[in-house]
Design a protein around this motif. Structure first.
Motif, short mmCIF file in Angstrom:
data_model
loop_
_atom_site.label_atom_id
_atom_site.label_comp_id
_atom_site.label_asym_id
_atom_site.label_seq_id
_atom_site.Cartn_x
_atom_site.Cartn_y
_atom_site.Cartn_z
N ARG A 31 37.90 -22.58 -15.47
CA ARG A 31 36.50 -22.92 -15.22
C ARG A 31 36.19 -24.22 -15.97
O ARG A 31 36.45 -24.32 -17.16
CB ARG A 31 35.58 -21.79 -15.66
CG ARG A 31 35.77 -20.51 -14.84
CD ARG A 31 34.83 -19.43 -15.29
NE ARG A 31 34.88 -18.27 -14.43
CZ ARG A 31 35.70 -17.22 -14.61
NH1 ARG A 31 36.54 -17.23 -15.65
NH2 ARG A 31 35.68 -16.21 -13.77
N LYS B 106 23.15 -22.38 -18.99
CA LYS B 106 22.56 -21.31 -18.20
C LYS B 106 23.19 -19.98 -18.60
O LYS B 106 24.24 -19.93 -19.24
CB LYS B 106 22.79 -21.59 -16.71
CG LYS B 106 22.17 -22.89 -16.24
CD LYS B 106 22.56 -23.20 -14.80
CE LYS B 106 22.01 -24.55 -14.36
NZ LYS B 106 22.46 -24.92 -12.99
N SER B 107 22.56 -18.91 -18.20
CA SER B 107 23.04 -17.58 -18.60
C SER B 107 24.47 -17.32 -18.12
O SER B 107 25.28 -16.74 -18.84
CB SER B 107 22.10 -16.49 -18.05
OG SER B 107 21.99 -16.60 -16.65
N LYS B 108 24.82 -17.79 -16.90
CA LYS B 108 26.17 -17.61 -16.39
C LYS B 108 27.18 -18.35 -17.25
O LYS B 108 28.25 -17.80 -17.58
CB LYS B 108 26.26 -18.09 -14.94
CG LYS B 108 27.66 -18.01 -14.36
CD LYS B 108 27.74 -18.55 -12.94
CE LYS B 108 29.18 -18.49 -12.41
NZ LYS B 108 29.28 -19.00 -11.02
N GLU B 109 26.85 -19.57 -17.63
CA GLU B 109 27.76 -20.36 -18.45
C GLU B 109 27.94 -19.74 -19.83
O GLU B 109 29.06 -19.66 -20.35
CB GLU B 109 27.24 -21.79 -18.57
CG GLU B 109 27.22 -22.54 -17.23
CD GLU B 109 26.43 -23.83 -17.27
OE1 GLU B 109 26.71 -24.71 -16.45
OE2 GLU B 109 25.53 -23.94 -18.14
N LEU C 103 30.26 -16.73 -19.59
CA LEU C 103 31.65 -17.14 -19.45
C LEU C 103 32.23 -17.60 -20.79
O LEU C 103 33.36 -17.26 -21.15
CB LEU C 103 31.77 -18.27 -18.42
CG LEU C 103 31.53 -17.89 -16.96
CD1 LEU C 103 31.51 -19.15 -16.09
CD2 LEU C 103 32.60 -16.93 -16.46
#
Length: 396
Positions: free
Chosen positions: A4, A16-19, A22
């Motif tokens: 990624r 962001k929350s996704k980052e 991860l």
């Protein structure tokens, strides 16, 4: 394996929350020194970090040996001349996910409110000037330029001015998206004197409609001392290049370049060509360089010395050759050209006498070259010239 790649700016990231999820779940990370400074507080305690430095083989080995997933931090958009393209090439079997940020040229366009979709992007980051020169000669009105520590805004502006491309203005930006960001609009003359900092990029925009002159009269070229008639006449020059169909060729050798008139005309009319000029006379180097600058033809490589003695192993092989001079050794020079010329490539020759015409024709017959063009041309009071073009046979 999953890789990624997260793009960030030069400021502390607002992930962001996704980052964030991860990153917290990750173990192996990579990026530049500046990236590590910016993201260190977000990394898990037991994480492993690999600095991305040249050569990149160290990064490739680390990823391969880990047999695990990786998170790589990059500047801006990883697919904009970035690490994303490199990792896709090196790890074709990996699952790669891109989470981009704005790239540097996008940020610069935002600062000046430029319609950056109308600007042709040219990268000089670790690259030659080939594409940049092609854009200049073609009269490209708007360009976005990526730089490095060698090809800086100053050195690029100096080169443009040397070749007469002063009709551009520069929109400059450095450290974009960071605390030390600086932007300004400059003339090229001002750019040469400006104090630049790295990293940087800039846009170029033409301020007039001028383009390089094509079809140059022979009297306009600087000649060899006392030998003005050695320059190929303009109508002959243009007809020869036209008959060579250079729009489909890639590398052009001008053997016996003299003052560079054929090389320069080939470069201006076909800016995609890589042009190599060979000439035995020492004084021709300066003459070709000055003529190239006068007529705005950058990117011509000049090789001075006896053509037959020149080491050509590192020179790109031609698919088109113009034989402008052979020093009384036509067969020997043509034999050497034959060894260098790619299969299917062409040789052009302007014959001033029946003897030279027969010499070239007979050599072609002996070496199984197919004559593709023969044209007799007369200019003013000068003797008629026969333009000959022959093609090397394809490999069986």
């Amino acid at each position: 394996m999953k890789i990624r790649i997260i793009g960030i700016s030069d400021l502390k990231p607002d992930f962001k929350s996704k980052e964030l999820a991860l990153i917290q779940a990750g173990k192996y990370f990579a990026g530049g020194n500046r990236h590590r400074e910016l993201v260190s507080e977000f990394l898990p305690k037991e994480s492993h970090w690999h600095d991305i430095v040249v050569p990149l083989s160290g990064l490739y080995d680390a990823i391969q040996q880990s047999k695990s997933d990786w998170i790589v931090f990059a500047s801006g958009d990883p697919l904009f001349y970035g690490i994303g393209i490199t990792l896709q090439r090196e790890f074709p079997g990996a699952e790669i996910e891109i989470l981009p940020d704005f790239n540097s040229l996008q940020l610069l366009a935002h600062r000046f409110k430029l319609p950056y979709g109308e600007f042709q992007t040219v990268t000089l980051t670790g690259r030659s000037f080939d594409r940049f020169d092609q854009a200049l000669i073609s009269g490209t009105e708007r360009m976005g330029i990526l730089t490095d520590r060698k090809n800086t805004p100053k050195s690029i502006a100096e080169r443009m001015l040397q070749y007469g491309y002063s009709n551009y203005k520069m929109y400059y930006g450095e450290c974009l998206g960071g605390e030390r960001e600086k932007t300004c609009e400059l003339s090229l003359e001002d750019a040469v004197l400006f104090d630049f900092n790295h990293p940087n990029c800039f846009y170029l925009e033409k301020i007039d409609d001028a383009i390089p002159k094509k079809g140059i009269p022979e009297c306009d070229f600087e000649p060899l001392n006392g030998r003005p008639k050695m320059i190929t006449k303009m109508p002959i020059r243009l007809a020869t290049l036209s008959l060579m169909e250079l729009q489909s060729k890639k590398v052009f050798w001008d053997v016996g370049a003299c003052t560079g008139s054929v090389s320069i005309e080939a470069r201006l009319n076909h800016p995609h060509l890589k042009v190599k000029s060979f000439e035995i006379r020492d004084e021709s180097k300066g003459i070709i360089e000055r003529n190239s600058k006068k007529f705005q033809a950058p990117g011509i490589d000049i090789f001075i010395g006896d053509y037959l003695q020149a080491d050509k192993t590192e020179i790109e092989k031609p698919d088109a050759v113009f034989l402008g001079g052979y020093g009384g050794k036509m067969d020997e020079v043509l034999d050497d050209i034959h060894q260098q010329l790619l299969n299917g490539g062409i040789i052009a020759f302007n014959s001033v006498s029946e003897k030279s015409k027969n010499g070239f024709t007979n050599w072609c017959i002996r070496n199984h070259y197919k004559k593709t063009q023969e044209m007799l041309v007369s200019v003013d009071e000068f003797n008629p010239i026969t333009i000959l073009v022959a093609q090397k046979g394809e490999r069986k």
